[in-house]
Scaffold this motif. Structure first.
Motif, PDB file in Angstrom:
ATOM      1  N   LYS A  40       0.727  -1.291   0.011  1.00 30.28           N
ATOM      2  CA  LYS A  40       0.034  -0.128  -0.081  1.00 30.28           C
ATOM      3  C   LYS A  40       1.093   1.266   0.080  1.00 30.28           C
ATOM      4  O   LYS A  40       1.652   1.420   0.908  1.00 30.28           O
ATOM      5  CB  LYS A  40      -1.087  -0.146   1.280  1.00 30.28           C
ATOM      6  N   ILE A  41       0.863   2.054  -1.020  1.00 30.46           N
ATOM      7  CA  ILE A  41       1.239   3.314  -0.978  1.00 30.46           C
ATOM      8  C   ILE A  41       0.286   4.601  -1.455  1.00 30.46           C
ATOM      9  O   ILE A  41      -0.507   4.080  -2.429  1.00 30.46           O
ATOM     10  CB  ILE A  41       2.781   3.478  -1.578  1.00 30.46           C
ATOM     11  N   SER A  42       0.419   5.956  -1.008  1.00 26.82           N
ATOM     12  CA  SER A  42      -0.450   6.753  -1.343  1.00 26.82           C
ATOM     13  C   SER A  42      -0.128   7.113  -2.815  1.00 26.82           C
ATOM     14  O   SER A  42       1.030   6.903  -3.262  1.00 26.82           O
ATOM     15  CB  SER A  42      -0.572   7.788  -0.247  1.00 26.82           C
ATOM     16  N   ASN A  43      -1.054   7.913  -3.405  1.00 21.14           N
ATOM     17  CA  ASN A  43      -0.697   8.636  -4.714  1.00 21.14           C
ATOM     18  C   ASN A  43       0.398   9.576  -4.399  1.00 21.14           C
ATOM     19  O   ASN A  43       1.018   9.809  -5.311  1.00 21.14           O
ATOM     20  CB  ASN A  43      -2.055   9.427  -5.194  1.00 21.14           C
ATOM     21  N   ASN A  44       0.582  10.306  -3.476  1.00 29.39           N
ATOM     22  CA  ASN A  44       1.566  11.158  -3.017  1.00 29.39           C
ATOM     23  C   ASN A  44       2.962  10.404  -3.178  1.00 29.39           C
ATOM     24  O   ASN A  44       3.873  11.128  -3.746  1.00 29.39           O
ATOM     25  CB  ASN A  44       1.178  12.142  -1.517  1.00 29.39           C
ATOM     26  N   GLU A  45       3.099   9.326  -2.341  1.00 24.74           N
ATOM     27  CA  GLU A  45       4.264   8.576  -2.366  1.00 24.74           C
ATOM     28  C   GLU A  45       4.558   8.143  -3.714  1.00 24.74           C
ATOM     29  O   GLU A  45       5.884   8.224  -4.248  1.00 24.74           O
ATOM     30  CB  GLU A  45       4.037   7.428  -1.363  1.00 24.74           C
ATOM     31  N   ALA A  46       3.541   7.752  -4.530  1.00 22.86           N
ATOM     32  CA  ALA A  46       3.661   7.263  -5.838  1.00 22.86           C
ATOM     33  C   ALA A  46       4.418   8.254  -6.666  1.00 22.86           C
ATOM     34  O   ALA A  46       5.394   8.042  -7.460  1.00 22.86           O
ATOM     35  CB  ALA A  46       2.411   6.698  -6.575  1.00 22.86           C
ATOM     36  N   GLY A  47       3.933   9.418  -6.505  1.00 30.29           N
ATOM     37  CA  GLY A  47       4.379  10.626  -7.332  1.00 30.29           C
ATOM     38  C   GLY A  47       5.781  10.878  -6.903  1.00 30.29           C
ATOM     39  O   GLY A  47       6.711  11.371  -7.651  1.00 30.29           O
ATOM     40  N   LEU A  48       6.176  10.966  -5.617  1.00 33.35           N
ATOM     41  CA  LEU A  48       7.205  11.213  -5.066  1.00 33.35           C
ATOM     42  C   LEU A  48       8.522  10.021  -5.626  1.00 33.35           C
ATOM     43  O   LEU A  48       9.530  10.509  -6.043  1.00 33.35           O
ATOM     44  CB  LEU A  48       7.710  11.065  -3.534  1.00 33.35           C
ATOM     45  N   LEU A  49       8.119   8.677  -5.859  1.00 27.83           N
ATOM     46  CA  LEU A  49       9.001   7.695  -6.403  1.00 27.83           C
ATOM     47  C   LEU A  49       9.011   7.943  -7.942  1.00 27.83           C
ATOM     48  O   LEU A  49      10.081   7.740  -8.288  1.00 27.83           O
ATOM     49  CB  LEU A  49       8.189   6.441  -6.318  1.00 27.83           C
ATOM     50  N   LEU A  50       7.889   8.382  -8.589  1.00 29.97           N
ATOM     51  CA  LEU A  50       8.068   8.696  -9.854  1.00 29.97           C
ATOM     52  C   LEU A  50       9.103   9.943 -10.324  1.00 29.97           C
ATOM     53  O   LEU A  50       9.957   9.972 -11.094  1.00 29.97           O
ATOM     54  CB  LEU A  50       6.806   9.189 -10.535  1.00 29.97           C
ATOM     55  N   ASP A  51       8.959  10.913  -9.249  1.00 28.22           N
ATOM     56  CA  ASP A  51       9.911  11.864  -9.253  1.00 28.22           C
ATOM     57  C   ASP A  51      11.572  11.694  -9.082  1.00 28.22           C
ATOM     58  O   ASP A  51      12.299  11.965  -9.948  1.00 28.22           O
ATOM     59  CB  ASP A  51       9.433  13.202  -8.385  1.00 28.22           C
ATOM     60  N   PHE A  52      11.580  10.692  -8.142  1.00 30.52           N
ATOM     61  CA  PHE A  52      12.852  10.278  -7.760  1.00 30.52           C
ATOM     62  C   PHE A  52      13.502   9.408  -8.865  1.00 30.52           C
ATOM     63  O   PHE A  52      14.782   9.781  -9.097  1.00 30.52           O
ATOM     64  CB  PHE A  52      12.791   9.253  -6.395  1.00 30.52           C
ATOM     65  N   MET A  53      12.956   8.751  -9.669  1.00 27.45           N
ATOM     66  CA  MET A  53      13.323   7.953 -10.909  1.00 27.45           C
ATOM     67  C   MET A  53      13.677   8.994 -11.957  1.00 27.45           C
ATOM     68  O   MET A  53      14.615   8.793 -12.689  1.00 27.45           O
ATOM     69  CB  MET A  53      12.402   6.915 -11.194  1.00 27.45           C
ATOM     70  N   GLY A  81      17.126   8.217  -9.974  1.00 26.94           N
ATOM     71  CA  GLY A  81      17.105   7.422  -8.859  1.00 26.94           C
ATOM     72  C   GLY A  81      16.629   6.040  -9.145  1.00 26.94           C
ATOM     73  O   GLY A  81      15.788   5.808 -10.494  1.00 26.94           O
ATOM     74  N   VAL A  82      17.146   4.966  -8.686  1.00 32.27           N
ATOM     75  CA  VAL A  82      16.840   3.636  -9.244  1.00 32.27           C
ATOM     76  C   VAL A  82      16.051   3.230  -7.878  1.00 32.27           C
ATOM     77  O   VAL A  82      16.261   3.200  -6.785  1.00 32.27           O
ATOM     78  CB  VAL A  82      17.811   2.680  -9.408  1.00 32.27           C
ATOM     79  N   VAL A  83      14.703   2.574  -8.478  1.00 30.47           N
ATOM     80  CA  VAL A  83      13.736   1.967  -7.171  1.00 30.47           C
ATOM     81  C   VAL A  83      13.556   0.417  -7.815  1.00 30.47           C
ATOM     82  O   VAL A  83      13.344  -0.018  -8.812  1.00 30.47           O
ATOM     83  CB  VAL A  83      12.416   2.347  -7.430  1.00 30.47           C
ATOM     84  N   GLN A 126      12.410  -1.279 -15.921  1.00 33.39           N
ATOM     85  CA  GLN A 126      11.766  -0.283 -16.801  1.00 33.39           C
ATOM     86  C   GLN A 126      12.412   1.054 -16.622  1.00 33.39           C
ATOM     87  O   GLN A 126      12.595   1.502 -15.400  1.00 33.39           O
ATOM     88  CB  GLN A 126      10.025  -0.408 -16.300  1.00 33.39           C
ATOM     89  N   SER A 127      12.733   1.739 -17.621  1.00 38.99           N
ATOM     90  CA  SER A 127      13.348   3.052 -17.498  1.00 38.99           C
ATOM     91  C   SER A 127      12.132   3.932 -17.343  1.00 38.99           C
ATOM     92  O   SER A 127      11.073   4.081 -17.805  1.00 38.99           O
ATOM     93  CB  SER A 127      14.123   3.384 -18.969  1.00 38.99           C
ATOM     94  N   VAL A 128      12.492   4.897 -16.399  1.00 42.55           N
ATOM     95  CA  VAL A 128      11.706   5.869 -15.836  1.00 42.55           C
ATOM     96  C   VAL A 128      12.358   7.238 -15.929  1.00 42.55           C
ATOM     97  O   VAL A 128      13.272   7.585 -15.044  1.00 42.55           O
ATOM     98  CB  VAL A 128      10.826   5.765 -14.569  1.00 42.55           C
ATOM     99  N   GLY A 129      12.202   8.045 -16.997  1.00 44.16           N
ATOM    100  CA  GLY A 129      12.915   9.456 -17.023  1.00 44.16           C
ATOM    101  C   GLY A 129      14.505   8.969 -17.220  1.00 44.16           C
ATOM    102  O   GLY A 129      14.716   8.239 -17.928  1.00 44.16           O
ATOM    103  N   SER A 130      15.382   9.576 -16.081  1.00 46.98           N
ATOM    104  CA  SER A 130      16.687   9.343 -16.236  1.00 46.98           C
ATOM    105  C   SER A 130      16.842   8.108 -15.317  1.00 46.98           C
ATOM    106  O   SER A 130      18.258   7.618 -15.273  1.00 46.98           O
ATOM    107  CB  SER A 130      17.506  10.758 -15.970  1.00 46.98           C
ATOM    108  N   GLY A 131      15.941   7.687 -14.677  1.00 41.05           N
ATOM    109  CA  GLY A 131      16.145   6.680 -13.748  1.00 41.05           C
ATOM    110  C   GLY A 131      15.505   5.156 -14.135  1.00 41.05           C
ATOM    111  O   GLY A 131      15.468   5.142 -15.335  1.00 41.05           O
ATOM    112  N   LYS A 132      15.356   4.219 -13.194  1.00 36.99           N
ATOM    113  CA  LYS A 132      14.944   2.850 -13.477  1.00 36.99           C
ATOM    114  C   LYS A 132      14.219   2.260 -12.427  1.00 36.99           C
ATOM    115  O   LYS A 132      14.345   2.716 -11.337  1.00 36.99           O
ATOM    116  CB  LYS A 132      16.013   2.107 -13.562  1.00 36.99           C
ATOM    117  N   TYR A 133      13.020   1.757 -12.926  1.00 36.40           N
ATOM    118  CA  TYR A 133      12.229   0.836 -11.817  1.00 36.40           C
ATOM    119  C   TYR A 133      12.436  -0.548 -12.156  1.00 36.40           C
ATOM    120  O   TYR A 133      12.290  -1.290 -13.518  1.00 36.40           O
ATOM    121  CB  TYR A 133      10.777   1.097 -12.126  1.00 36.40           C
TER     122      TYR A 133
END
Length: 282
Positions: free
Chosen positions: A90-103, A107-109, A146-153
């Motif tokens: 479980k993660i909130s939409n806010n946390e999901a947005g922070l992770l996307l911004d991090f990647m 950043g790598v998740v 999966q590449s996300v921006g300059s980072g990776k998931y």
């Protein structure tokens, strides 16, 4: 009690050392390049996986910090190069947005299991082209980068325990081997631990050598380390001039020199260490 007296004497000596050097323990924050986020770990299998992960990272000299739900913020995420999410359903939409911004920022998740399968209200998320989360479809049985921006998931199935792959992903992100102890190997490396703290224009590295037998009267069996090289990536814009090395087992402070390496790290050498030493870089 002649049996317990050595313990009492040792405790007294250690806490006297702490009292004499409070600046090495106070007003500092954890410093690491890898952040780990765990769920509540109710199941014993999850607890075992989490413990195995942290032991494996520490046994390779990789510094990490554990983030609780209350510590999820952009400010905290910005401290790290890699985030490992372990079975956080479980993660909130806010946390999901922070992770996307991090990647997006590079950043790598590393996502072990179906991370964020539910939102904060326990609504089931679905993978669609318009959804904010997840970056890859849930329920895969294989590792999916999966590449996300300059980072990776990097999605890995629940129960994933291949620490070699995890280490290689961290290495790719950092652009170098992340270990802190290039001169150690085997049991000596796996039993060495480091905790790094930063603040007040200094970095403090606590070093513990667990390669020591338990029990009384075993002091002469401790595997003393000599010329222990410690390699660390210091915070950006931090330009230290010296490192002081302290230990409750030593009678004086050692001043060591710093060496800048071509991979962007900084090294220093601890001349001799038995069980516990602290390096203050400032």
């Amino acid at each position: 009690d002649t049996v317990r007296k050595p313990y009492y004497d040792l405790n007294k000596k250690f806490f006297a050392f702490v009292n004499d050097n409070t600046n090495l323990f106070a007003c500092l924050r954890p410093y690491a390049e890898v952040g780990i986020v765990f769920d509540d770990l109710a199941a014993k299998s999850d607890q075992g996986e989490a413990l195995d992960l942290t032991i494996a990272l520490a046994g390779r000299g990789i510094t990490y910090d554990v983030l609780t739900e209350e510590r999820i913020s952009k400010k905290n995420f910005d401290r790290f190069k890699v985030l490992i999410y372990h079975d956080v359903g479980k993660i909130s939409n806010n946390e999901a947005g922070l992770l996307l911004d991090f990647m997006t920022q590079g950043g790598v998740v590393i996502a072990v299991g179906d991370i964020g399968k539910y939102d904060s209200l326990y609504h089931l998320r679905a993978f669609t082209s318009n959804s904010i989360w997840p970056p890859v479809k849930f329920g895969g049985g294989q590792v999916v980068p999966q590449s996300v921006g300059s980072g990776k998931y990097i999605y890995v199935p629940a129960g994933f325990t291949n620490i070699t792959d995890v280490t290689s992903w961290i290495t790719d992100r950092l652009g170098r081997s992340p270990g802190m102890f290039p001169t150690l190997s085997g049991e000596a490396l796996s039993r060495m631990r480091a905790a790094v703290w930063a603040g007040q224009k200094r970095v403090v590295v606590h070093l513990v050598n667990y390669n020591a037998p338990l029990g009384l009267n075993n002091g002469n069996q401790v595997a003393t380390l000599e010329n222990l090289e410690v390699k660390i990536k210091l915070p950006d814009n931090f330009k230290p001039s010296k490192v002081n090395i302290y230990s409750p087992e030593a009678t004086s402070t050692v001043v060591a020199s710093l060496k800048e390496n071509s991979d962007g790290t900084t090294s220093f050498v601890v001349p001799k260490m038995r069980i516990y030493s602290i390096a203050e870089i400032k």
